[in-house]
Scaffold this active site. Structure first.
Site, PDB file in Angstrom:
ATOM      1  N   GLY A  60       0.759  -1.237   0.000  1.00  0.00           N
ATOM      2  CA  GLY A  60       0.000   0.000   0.000  1.00  0.00           C
ATOM      3  C   GLY A  60       0.792   1.290   0.000  1.00  0.00           C
ATOM      4  O   GLY A  60       0.217   2.366   0.121  1.00  0.00           O
ATOM      5  N   TRP A  62       2.316   2.895  -2.407  1.00  0.00           N
ATOM      6  CA  TRP A  62       1.999   3.804  -3.514  1.00  0.00           C
ATOM      7  C   TRP A  62       0.645   4.480  -3.279  1.00  0.00           C
ATOM      8  O   TRP A  62       0.473   5.658  -3.589  1.00  0.00           O
ATOM      9  CB  TRP A  62       2.018   3.048  -4.842  1.00  0.00           C
ATOM     10  CG  TRP A  62       3.419   2.886  -5.395  1.00  0.00           C
ATOM     11  CD1 TRP A  62       4.578   2.873  -4.681  1.00  0.00           C
ATOM     12  CD2 TRP A  62       3.798   2.743  -6.764  1.00  0.00           C
ATOM     13  NE1 TRP A  62       5.655   2.718  -5.524  1.00  0.00           N
ATOM     14  CE2 TRP A  62       5.203   2.634  -6.804  1.00  0.00           C
ATOM     15  CE3 TRP A  62       3.083   2.668  -7.949  1.00  0.00           C
ATOM     16  CZ2 TRP A  62       5.912   2.475  -7.991  1.00  0.00           C
ATOM     17  CZ3 TRP A  62       3.791   2.502  -9.145  1.00  0.00           C
ATOM     18  CH2 TRP A  62       5.192   2.414  -9.166  1.00  0.00           C
ATOM     19  N   ASP A  85      -5.349  -5.485  -5.641  1.00  0.00           N
ATOM     20  CA  ASP A  85      -4.274  -6.464  -5.517  1.00  0.00           C
ATOM     21  C   ASP A  85      -4.871  -7.828  -5.189  1.00  0.00           C
ATOM     22  O   ASP A  85      -5.945  -7.910  -4.596  1.00  0.00           O
ATOM     23  CB  ASP A  85      -3.280  -6.062  -4.417  1.00  0.00           C
ATOM     24  CG  ASP A  85      -1.905  -6.705  -4.629  1.00  0.00           C
ATOM     25  OD1 ASP A  85      -1.813  -7.948  -4.572  1.00  0.00           O
ATOM     26  OD2 ASP A  85      -0.931  -5.971  -4.855  1.00  0.00           O
ATOM     27  N   ASP A 101      -7.456 -10.770  -8.547  1.00  0.00           N
ATOM     28  CA  ASP A 101      -6.414 -10.880  -9.571  1.00  0.00           C
ATOM     29  C   ASP A 101      -6.829 -10.059 -10.789  1.00  0.00           C
ATOM     30  O   ASP A 101      -7.852 -10.336 -11.416  1.00  0.00           O
ATOM     31  CB  ASP A 101      -6.234 -12.356  -9.951  1.00  0.00           C
ATOM     32  CG  ASP A 101      -5.013 -12.588 -10.828  1.00  0.00           C
ATOM     33  OD1 ASP A 101      -4.562 -11.641 -11.511  1.00  0.00           O
ATOM     34  OD2 ASP A 101      -4.505 -13.719 -10.828  1.00  0.00           O
ATOM     35  N   ASP A 126       2.819  -1.126  -9.781  1.00  0.00           N
ATOM     36  CA  ASP A 126       4.067  -1.679  -9.256  1.00  0.00           C
ATOM     37  C   ASP A 126       3.988  -3.205  -9.295  1.00  0.00           C
ATOM     38  O   ASP A 126       4.697  -3.898  -8.583  1.00  0.00           O
ATOM     39  CB  ASP A 126       4.287  -1.185  -7.817  1.00  0.00           C
ATOM     40  CG  ASP A 126       5.736  -1.354  -7.364  1.00  0.00           C
ATOM     41  OD1 ASP A 126       6.627  -1.357  -8.226  1.00  0.00           O
ATOM     42  OD2 ASP A 126       5.971  -1.480  -6.153  1.00  0.00           O
ATOM     43  N   LYS A 166       5.962  -0.779 -13.741  1.00  0.00           N
ATOM     44  CA  LYS A 166       7.280  -1.344 -13.483  1.00  0.00           C
ATOM     45  C   LYS A 166       7.567  -2.417 -14.528  1.00  0.00           C
ATOM     46  O   LYS A 166       6.730  -3.294 -14.764  1.00  0.00           O
ATOM     47  CB  LYS A 166       7.339  -1.960 -12.083  1.00  0.00           C
ATOM     48  CG  LYS A 166       8.676  -2.658 -11.802  1.00  0.00           C
ATOM     49  CD  LYS A 166       8.919  -2.868 -10.317  1.00  0.00           C
ATOM     50  CE  LYS A 166       8.008  -3.898  -9.707  1.00  0.00           C
ATOM     51  NZ  LYS A 166       8.291  -4.092  -8.268  1.00  0.00           N
TER      52      LYS A 166
END
Length: 211
Positions: A60, A62, A85, A101, A126, A166
């Site tokens: 958490g 971000w 998430d 997911d 991320d 990322k």
């Protein structure tokens, strides 16, 4: 997970990591907060009133950074943050969270329903898949995750919106960059100071969708 991750050397480096110490001081859940902060400052992204979607948000940090930048007078959040998430995440005041997911259509539909037609200003990701150590398989997994974030952004960003993901240098990286360039007018690579030197991670920033 690599066995040496919990070696004495790794533990010592982690304890002495200045970003780990700063994260603890500032109450961030992970040192990754400083990676996002640097990218946002450099690119002049995220401001009050924005709608932000945080993909792969746990634990958490971000979302914590996003919340900080959205808090207005009286501690009221001016904007909207939706985090997602497949791992549970401790609640953050003012952050809406979806447990699931992102690769599953049902979870993606849940996110779309929460947006209810609202256009997003910024998508941050991320996300990193579980890596096997097999180069070809891992590059495919990384590319898949980036493609999902890119596809979502193309359908839900407002025209001047932005996407931060990322990625990792290596096989498949150039294809990810190319797919970004096909969708965005401006694409840059960022390697924040908080990103460990030995890490191959690189953050891609796409801005202003091509019509």
């Amino acid at each position: 997970m690599a066995k040496n991750k919990f070696s004495k050397e790794w533990v010592q480096q982690h304890i002495n990591d200045p970003y780990v110490k700063m994260a603890q001081q500032k109450g961030y859940r992970a040192r990754a907060a400083f990676k996002l902060t640097e990218i946002l400052d450099t690119e002049k992204l995220m401001q009050r009133g924005d709608i932000v979607v945080d993909l792969g948000s746990a634990p958490g940090s971000w979302s914590q950074v996003a919340r900080e930048r959205m808090v207005g007078a009286g501690g009221v959040i001016d904007g909207r943050i939706i985090a997602l998430d497949m791992l549970p995440m401790e609640p953050i005041a003012g952050v809406e969270f979806i447990l699931g997911d992102f690769r599953e259509d049902s979870i993606l539909d849940q996110l779309k329903n929460m947006l209810n037609g609202q256009r997003v200003d910024l998508v941050i990701s991320d996300m990193a898949p579980n890596l096997s150590g097999v180069g070809s398989a891992d590059s495919a997994r990384i590319q898949h995750v980036c493609d999902l974030a890119l596809d979502f952004s193309c359908h839900h960003l407002q025209p001047n919106g932005a996407l931060i993901v990322k990625a990792f240098h290596g096989s498949g990286f150039s294809q990810i960059v190319e797919s970004f360039k096909q969708r965005f007018h401006r694409v840059v690579e960022r390697k924040p100071k908080a990103s460990r030197i030995r890490s191959s991670e690189t953050f891609l920033v796409g801005r202003r969708l091509k019509s």
